[in-house]
Scaffold this active site. Structure first.
Site, mmCIF file in Angstrom:
data_model
loop_
_atom_site.group_PDB
_atom_site.id
_atom_site.type_symbol
_atom_site.label_atom_id
_atom_site.label_comp_id
_atom_site.label_asym_id
_atom_site.label_seq_id
_atom_site.Cartn_x
_atom_site.Cartn_y
_atom_site.Cartn_z
ATOM 1 N N LYS B 86 0.818 -1.209 0.000
ATOM 2 C CA LYS B 86 0.000 0.000 0.000
ATOM 3 C C LYS B 86 0.857 1.267 0.000
ATOM 4 O O LYS B 86 0.440 2.304 -0.508
ATOM 5 C CB LYS B 86 -0.886 -0.013 1.248
ATOM 6 N N GLU B 184 -10.767 6.274 5.543
ATOM 7 C CA GLU B 184 -10.647 5.491 6.772
ATOM 8 C C GLU B 184 -11.163 6.222 8.013
ATOM 9 O O GLU B 184 -11.953 5.651 8.769
ATOM 10 C CB GLU B 184 -9.189 5.033 6.957
#
Lengths: 175, 620
Positions: B86, B184
């Protein structure tokens, strides 16, 4: 449908922000793309368009300078281009003084106090201009609208200065 | 005897079918998948009972391992075992190499499309993420007993456009339908807000393995309005490990470059020491060196705090700036929600508490809260809760703009603007007779092009020759609800719309992705065909269902001819979608979409006026 009609509120400068915000949320609950995530591509596309339009309208009415500009444009006042020269020399002189004041902050013996003083001066002068603009907008005649337009341009100078103050503050924090 | 069921007037008589949906936290270090079952959201476990899947993919001789199984190879087979992909997704090679100089991989590919050389050939970070998504998708299908309608995938709030697009590409590659990319911290706020029923301003401090986010949200009657967001897409708990590794290398008198295995061992030891220092004042660290000898040292919590204090301060600076962007003072924040495994580090907790002047909330498991929030959103987006009052209003994390003369950036959309958003800006030609214009799209806060992130370049051609400054080129930026940008341009004065060609500066273009999907299938051509057919059939049934429901609800907006024509189109679409002619289904879809455009628009406008009518009644 203009932005005021869209949110079903009175077309004045002095709006109830609480009211605006709850109308905004009610509208977004009806058209936000999240409400159409399982719908067809066509409905998703239209939802994005409507939702973006409502967001734009909300931002315009929420921000005082954008709201003033929107009201004046709706009244057919000719907004001069931002690049056009500005005739008021005493105002421009004052802007130069304020800029110098800002540049001197980093050389001050007490930087915090100097920064605070700049912010206080800017805020006072902004408030004065803003309240006279507000009165001119509510008078709503050709002369007062033109005067409001002039003050709006001046307020934008202050807005730019405030951004510079933020930048300066950030750079002072960094060190 | 069972009672007979009668539907509410205007509602479908078909009992509502529960659609399977899930939320995925695709993390730097660990990934999770969660779903709402019988009204409550929980994480889903694999058949060994683990819900946390380490974000590690290992390319072995004849298979690809993901998670715990792959982790076992991360030291001895570091080159073929990719961790923390990521951090590399949507980034350039020089970006990666300057930020993480000691990665144990063998890089290839060009500057903007870096790849790893593994024993299974070249692999890019998007493919690595796709492997993780595939594993989670398979797990969810087994746990929920069917194929998923779609998933919500979470991304760091200030992921830029290339990083978001690459995440969506990974899902496409994995064959997962993305309902939404969700930030998030917003996901965490949903899990927290619905749990506590609190109203007011909250801050979400999210320190993951590789990223840091701070978001300020206002919670009000089911609406989660993000006021501002900030952070650093390259700052996380891994960086605590990196400074500790550097410290150990220095203490042990090691000279770089070290072997990939030793680098990995150092990282693991550092991470392990960091974790133990949460509950211990001092720990022992042991390394097995190449000469077969062990090297041991002691590390105190105090020493560790000193090593990481600069990094923690960096997060606090972002908090200060974000509060300012939100026009919120520290005292107005009623709660600070802690998210991400790295918030377990005691120094992080104490510094956040000092900054916000209140103890941070850690009651929800910081590792699971994001996946739980994503699952709740996925359940709603899939259409399982038509009466839900919940609405998420998120923002663009970074300003978007265009290059103008002199290498300067003209901002078109400012950071922290609520999405979706569409904004246009006009530009003009610089020279007499100029017939083309290079448009360079950038993301970032700085004034110079070189200091911002290049997102795409395209050329606008066929501008009629005019004197300099006479042409009016209108460039429109649109950011959708996933936070993804699209740009279009047209010459206004003559009405000539010119062709544009977008070349993404980073990530992969569409043709590369379809090629990769094809390559991944054994019987490429047939599989591809089958996949396309299925996609079109799903869209056809979605369209039929939604147009039928629209007719039941709002036929008053149509005259009888219009109704008849729409019913005809439904019938022919239903007919062709039974067969396997992809082109015919596409045509029927195009026809019904064009034929119901006005109706859909009228319905949307009518729901806008109804929304405020309902509100006026509430006020009385």
């Amino acid at each position: 449908m203009n932005y005021f009609q869209l949110f079903n509120i009175e077309a004045t400068f002095d709006i109830d922000l609480q009211n605006l915000s709850s109308s905004y949320q009610a509208l977004q609950k009806a058209v936000h793309p999240d409400k159409f995530a399982h719908a067809s591509e066509q409905e998703q596309r239209i939802a994005v368009q409507k939702s973006a339009h409502i967001n734009d309208a909300y931002q315009t009415l929420k921000n005082p300078l954008q709201r003033a500009e929107y009201i004046l444009i709706q009244r057919g006042v000719d907004m001069p281009n931002e690049q056009n020269t500005f005739g008021d020399t005493s105002f421009l002189m004052r802007q130069m003084e304020l800029r110098e004041m800002l540049e001197d902050v980093k050389f001050a013996s007490d930087i915090d106090a100097a920064l605070f003083e700049v912010q206080r001066v800017l805020s006072t002068e902004y408030q004065q201009l803003s309240s006279s603009m507000q009165v001119q907008i509510s008078e709503n005649n050709s002369a007062s609208n033109d005067a409001a337009c002039d003050n709006l341009r001046k307020l934008k100078f202050y807005q730019k200065l405030n951004i510079e103050v933020d930048r300066l503050e950030d750079s002072l924090f960094e060190n | 005897m069972a009672l007979l069921q009668i539907a509410e007037p205007g509602q479908s008589t078909v009992p509502h079918e529960h659609r399977l949906a899930a939320g995925i936290d695709l993390g730097t270090t660990n990934s999770l998948i969660a779903s709402v079952q019988s009204g409550s959201a929980s994480t889903l476990s694999d058949n060994q009972g683990n819900d946390i899947l380490p974000s590690v993919v290992s390319y072995q001789e004849d298979n690809v391992l993901v998670g715990q199984a792959a982790q076992a190879f991360s030291i001895d087979d570091a080159q073929n075992t990719i961790t923390s992909a990521k951090r590399l997704i949507g980034r350039s090679l020089s970006d990666i190499q300057s930020k993480y100089p000691s990665l144990p991989y063998d890089f290839c590919g060009d500057e903007n499309h870096p790849e790893f050389v593994t024993r299974q050939g070249k692999v890019n970070p998007v493919q690595v993420s796709a492997e993780i998504l595939k594993t989670l998708n398979t797990r969810a299908q087994a746990a929920l007993g069917g194929e998923l309608t779609g998933v919500v995938i979470t991304v760091p709030a200030h992921f830029d456009d290339a990083q978001r697009q690459s995440t969506k590409d990974a899902a496409k590659l994995a064959g997962v339908n993305v309902l939404r990319l969700l930030n998030e911290p917003t996901a965490a706020a949903v899990a927290y807000g619905l749990d506590s029923g609190q109203e007011g301003v909250i801050a979400v401090y999210d320190l993951g393995g590789g990223t840091f986010d701070i978001s300020i949200l206002r919670l009000n009657k089911g609406v989660f309005e993000v006021l501002a967001t900030g952070g650093d897409s390259a700052l996380g708990g891994d960086d605590f490990d990196v400074v500790l590794v550097d410290y150990l290398v220095e203490q042990a008198d090691l000279v770089r470059p070290l072997s990939p295995a030793l680098e990995r061992q150092l990282m693991q030891q550092a991470c392990f020491a960091k974790e133990r220092l949460t509950d211990n004042e001092q720990v022992d660290i042991t390394l097995s060196l190449a000469d077969g000898k062990d090297w041991t040292t002691k590390l105190s919590k105090q020493q560790f705090n000193e090593l990481i204090s600069t990094l923690v301060n960096k997060t606090l600076r972002a908090c200060r700036r974000t509060l300012k962007d939100a026009s919120i003072t520290v005292d107005e924040v009623i709660e600070v929600v802690m998210v991400g495994g790295s918030t377990r580090v005691p120094l992080v907790r104490s510094e956040v508490e000092k900054h916000f002047n209140k103890p941070p909330l850690t009651s929800i498991d910081p590792d699971k809260v994001v996946a739980i929030g994503a699952a709740i959103q996925a359940d709603i987006l899939a259409g399982n809760k038509p009466d839900s009052d919940m609405l998420l209003l998120d923002v663009t994390p970074l300003s978007l703009g265009l290059e103008t003369m002199g290498g300067l950036v003209e901002k078109v959309i400012a950071r922290n603007t609520t999405i979706p958003v569409a904004k246009a800006q006009e530009f003009t030609t610089f020279k007499d007779g100029q017939t083309a214009m290079a448009v360079h799209v950038l993301q970032g806060e700085r004034e110079l092009v070189d200091d911002c992130r290049s997102l795409a370049r395209f050329e606008l051609r066929g501008i009629p020759a005019m004197t300099a400054g006479a042409a009016h080129i209108r460039v429109t930026f649109k950011v959708d609800a996933d936070g993804l940008l699209s740009v279009s341009a047209m010459e206004k004065s003559t009405g000539v719309e010119s062709s544009i060609e977008v070349k993404p500066s980073f990530g992969l273009d569409d043709s590369k992705i379809s090629q990769m999907i094809k390559d991944s299938m054994s019987n490429a051509a047939e599989d591809m065909q089958a996949r396309m057919l299925k996609e079109q059939q799903v869209e056809a049934s979605r369209v039929i269902e939604s147009v039928q429901a629209a007719l039941v609800a709002d036929s008053r907006l149509l005259n009888s001819d219009e109704i008849a024509s729409i019913e005809d189109m439904i019938k022919s679409l239903a007919q062709v979608s039974q067969a396997d002619d992809v082109k015919a289904i596409e045509n029927a879809l195009d026809k019904i979409n064009a034929g119901t455009d006005v109706f859909a628009e009228r319905r949307m406008d009518s729901s806008i006026s109804q929304a405020l009518a309902g509100q006026a009644v509430d006020k009385i």
